[in-house]
Scaffold this motif. Sequence first.
Motif, PDB file in Angstrom:
ATOM      1  N   MET A 194      -5.693  23.077 105.077  1.00  0.00           N
ATOM      2  CA  MET A 194      -5.157  23.898 106.038  1.00  0.00           C
ATOM      3  C   MET A 194      -6.067  24.940 105.353  1.00  0.00           C
ATOM      4  N   SER A 195      -5.395  26.470 106.660  1.00  0.00           N
ATOM      5  CA  SER A 195      -6.013  27.476 106.518  1.00  0.00           C
ATOM      6  C   SER A 195      -4.462  28.299 106.428  1.00  0.00           C
ATOM      7  N   MET A 196      -4.800  29.497 105.706  1.00  0.00           N
ATOM      8  CA  MET A 196      -3.986  30.446 105.670  1.00  0.00           C
ATOM      9  C   MET A 196      -4.470  31.493 105.949  1.00  0.00           C
ATOM     10  N   ARG A 197      -2.779  31.741 106.622  1.00  0.00           N
ATOM     11  CA  ARG A 197      -3.289  33.395 106.874  1.00  0.00           C
ATOM     12  C   ARG A 197      -2.320  34.275 106.870  1.00  0.00           C
ATOM     13  N   ILE A 198      -2.252  35.919 106.726  1.00  0.00           N
ATOM     14  CA  ILE A 198      -0.980  36.402 106.035  1.00  0.00           C
ATOM     15  C   ILE A 198      -1.406  37.671 106.271  1.00  0.00           C
ATOM     16  N   ALA A 199      -0.395  38.344 107.199  1.00  0.00           N
ATOM     17  CA  ALA A 199       0.130  39.380 107.760  1.00  0.00           C
ATOM     18  C   ALA A 199       1.218  40.489 107.509  1.00  0.00           C
ATOM     19  N   GLN A 200       0.962  41.667 108.252  1.00  0.00           N
ATOM     20  CA  GLN A 200       1.844  42.399 107.030  1.00  0.00           C
ATOM     21  C   GLN A 200       3.384  42.360 108.343  1.00  0.00           C
ATOM     22  N   ALA A 201       4.250  42.066 108.052  1.00  0.00           N
ATOM     23  CA  ALA A 201       5.117  42.470 108.938  1.00  0.00           C
ATOM     24  C   ALA A 201       5.431  43.481 109.336  1.00  0.00           C
ATOM     25  N   GLN A 202       6.161  42.914 111.011  1.00  0.00           N
ATOM     26  CA  GLN A 202       6.613  43.917 112.002  1.00  0.00           C
ATOM     27  C   GLN A 202       8.317  43.990 111.850  1.00  0.00           C
ATOM     28  N   PRO A 203       8.541  45.576 112.182  1.00  0.00           N
ATOM     29  CA  PRO A 203       9.905  45.264 112.046  1.00  0.00           C
ATOM     30  C   PRO A 203      10.604  43.972 113.679  1.00  0.00           C
ATOM     31  N   SER A 204       9.817  43.510 114.491  1.00  0.00           N
ATOM     32  CA  SER A 204      10.389  42.438 114.839  1.00  0.00           C
ATOM     33  C   SER A 204      10.599  41.401 114.024  1.00  0.00           C
ATOM     34  N   ASP A 205       9.501  40.967 113.205  1.00  0.00           N
ATOM     35  CA  ASP A 205       9.941  39.843 111.846  1.00  0.00           C
ATOM     36  C   ASP A 205      11.116  39.153 111.286  1.00  0.00           C
ATOM     37  N   ALA A 206      11.766  40.506 111.241  1.00  0.00           N
ATOM     38  CA  ALA A 206      13.104  40.809 110.554  1.00  0.00           C
ATOM     39  C   ALA A 206      14.211  39.648 110.746  1.00  0.00           C
ATOM     40  N   PRO A 207      14.175  39.294 111.878  1.00  0.00           N
ATOM     41  CA  PRO A 207      14.808  37.994 111.311  1.00  0.00           C
ATOM     42  C   PRO A 207      13.792  37.312 110.409  1.00  0.00           C
ATOM     43  N   LEU A 208      13.018  36.560 110.493  1.00  0.00           N
ATOM     44  CA  LEU A 208      12.660  36.115 109.874  1.00  0.00           C
ATOM     45  C   LEU A 208      12.088  36.333 107.897  1.00  0.00           C
ATOM     46  N   VAL A 209      12.314  37.288 108.066  1.00  0.00           N
ATOM     47  CA  VAL A 209      12.105  38.319 106.455  1.00  0.00           C
ATOM     48  C   VAL A 209      13.620  37.601 106.172  1.00  0.00           C
ATOM     49  N   ALA A 210      14.739  38.409 106.597  1.00  0.00           N
ATOM     50  CA  ALA A 210      15.684  37.830 106.447  1.00  0.00           C
ATOM     51  C   ALA A 210      15.937  36.220 105.996  1.00  0.00           C
ATOM     52  N   ASP A 211      15.330  34.817 107.042  1.00  0.00           N
ATOM     53  CA  ASP A 211      16.240  34.163 106.840  1.00  0.00           C
ATOM     54  C   ASP A 211      15.084  33.333 105.286  1.00  0.00           C
ATOM     55  N   LEU A 212      13.736  33.995 105.357  1.00  0.00           N
ATOM     56  CA  LEU A 212      13.199  34.128 104.218  1.00  0.00           C
ATOM     57  C   LEU A 212      14.072  33.924 102.474  1.00  0.00           C
ATOM     58  N   VAL A 213      14.851  35.462 102.862  1.00  0.00           N
ATOM     59  CA  VAL A 213      15.310  36.616 101.686  1.00  0.00           C
ATOM     60  C   VAL A 213      16.560  35.411 101.627  1.00  0.00           C
ATOM     61  N   GLY A 214      17.411  34.983 102.562  1.00  0.00           N
ATOM     62  CA  GLY A 214      18.561  33.707 101.543  1.00  0.00           C
ATOM     63  C   GLY A 214      18.302  32.703 101.182  1.00  0.00           C
ATOM     64  N   GLU A 215      16.809  32.321 101.794  1.00  0.00           N
ATOM     65  CA  GLU A 215      16.275  31.067 101.369  1.00  0.00           C
ATOM     66  C   GLU A 215      16.018  30.790  99.686  1.00  0.00           C
ATOM     67  N   LEU A 216      15.460  32.339  99.366  1.00  0.00           N
ATOM     68  CA  LEU A 216      15.063  32.613  98.310  1.00  0.00           C
ATOM     69  C   LEU A 216      16.151  33.010  97.025  1.00  0.00           C
ATOM     70  N   LEU A 217      17.156  33.160  97.109  1.00  0.00           N
ATOM     71  CA  LEU A 217      18.662  33.961  96.921  1.00  0.00           C
ATOM     72  C   LEU A 217      19.228  32.446  96.663  1.00  0.00           C
ATOM     73  N   GLN A 218      19.238  31.415  98.020  1.00  0.00           N
ATOM     74  CA  GLN A 218      20.013  30.307  97.571  1.00  0.00           C
ATOM     75  C   GLN A 218      19.589  28.946  96.776  1.00  0.00           C
ATOM     76  N   GLU A 219      17.930  29.234  96.386  1.00  0.00           N
ATOM     77  CA  GLU A 219      17.068  28.342  95.755  1.00  0.00           C
ATOM     78  C   GLU A 219      17.286  28.972  94.142  1.00  0.00           C
ATOM     79  N   ILE A 220      17.870  30.504  94.081  1.00  0.00           N
ATOM     80  CA  ILE A 220      17.921  31.035  92.419  1.00  0.00           C
ATOM     81  C   ILE A 220      19.364  30.182  92.544  1.00  0.00           C
ATOM     82  N   MET A 221      20.109  30.449  92.930  1.00  0.00           N
ATOM     83  CA  MET A 221      21.795  30.759  92.487  1.00  0.00           C
ATOM     84  C   MET A 221      21.928  28.841  92.258  1.00  0.00           C
ATOM     85  N   THR A 222      20.683  28.373  93.603  1.00  0.00           N
ATOM     86  CA  THR A 222      20.913  26.161  93.272  1.00  0.00           C
ATOM     87  C   THR A 222      20.898  25.954  91.783  1.00  0.00           C
ATOM     88  N   ALA A 223      19.787  26.891  91.452  1.00  0.00           N
ATOM     89  CA  ALA A 223      18.999  26.756  89.577  1.00  0.00           C
ATOM     90  C   ALA A 223      19.877  27.146  89.252  1.00  0.00           C
TER      91      ALA A 223
END
Length: 156
Positions: free
Chosen positions: A1-30
């Motif tokens: 699989m190919s990987m691409r890295i891009a700098q987030a834009q303000p319009s990506d804020a919903p995606l960033v929020a979802d990812l942060v939620g996943e991260l925090l939930q994983e930590i709290m579960t662990a």
Amino acid sequence: MSMRIAQAQPSDAPLVADLVGELLQEIMTAIGAKAFGFSRVETEARARQWLTDGTYTVLLAYHAEKVAGFLALSESRALYAEGTFGTIPELYVRPAFRSCNVGTGLVGEAKNLLRARGWTRLEVTTPPLPQFDRTLAFYERQGFSISGGRKMKLSL
């Protein structure tokens, strides 16, 4: 699989929020404790504001056009660090993409930004140990070294 890295834009804020939620939930579960408060709406608003004003940089990793993870960067200042430096407040790779070099790619791009911005170093705090020994080992493989102490906070 190919990987691409891009700098987030303000319009990506919903995606960033979802990812942060996943991260925090994983930590709290662990760790079996509610260590974080999380409001998706408030997190999205903060992410949008900080991405807009440039005080928060987010790198998004895509694997075959699916979002695989993210790394956030923030600038700090300290006399001990001999100037400005970067901190990684959040780094998260979705479980399906772990061991696919997503984290390594994100840290590599963060190192490029470090040099471009003239920062003296890059710092990160791992989640609680021993539950996150693998996370500590990952950062060590990326060239980070333990600098002592424990992360502490005072909530107001």
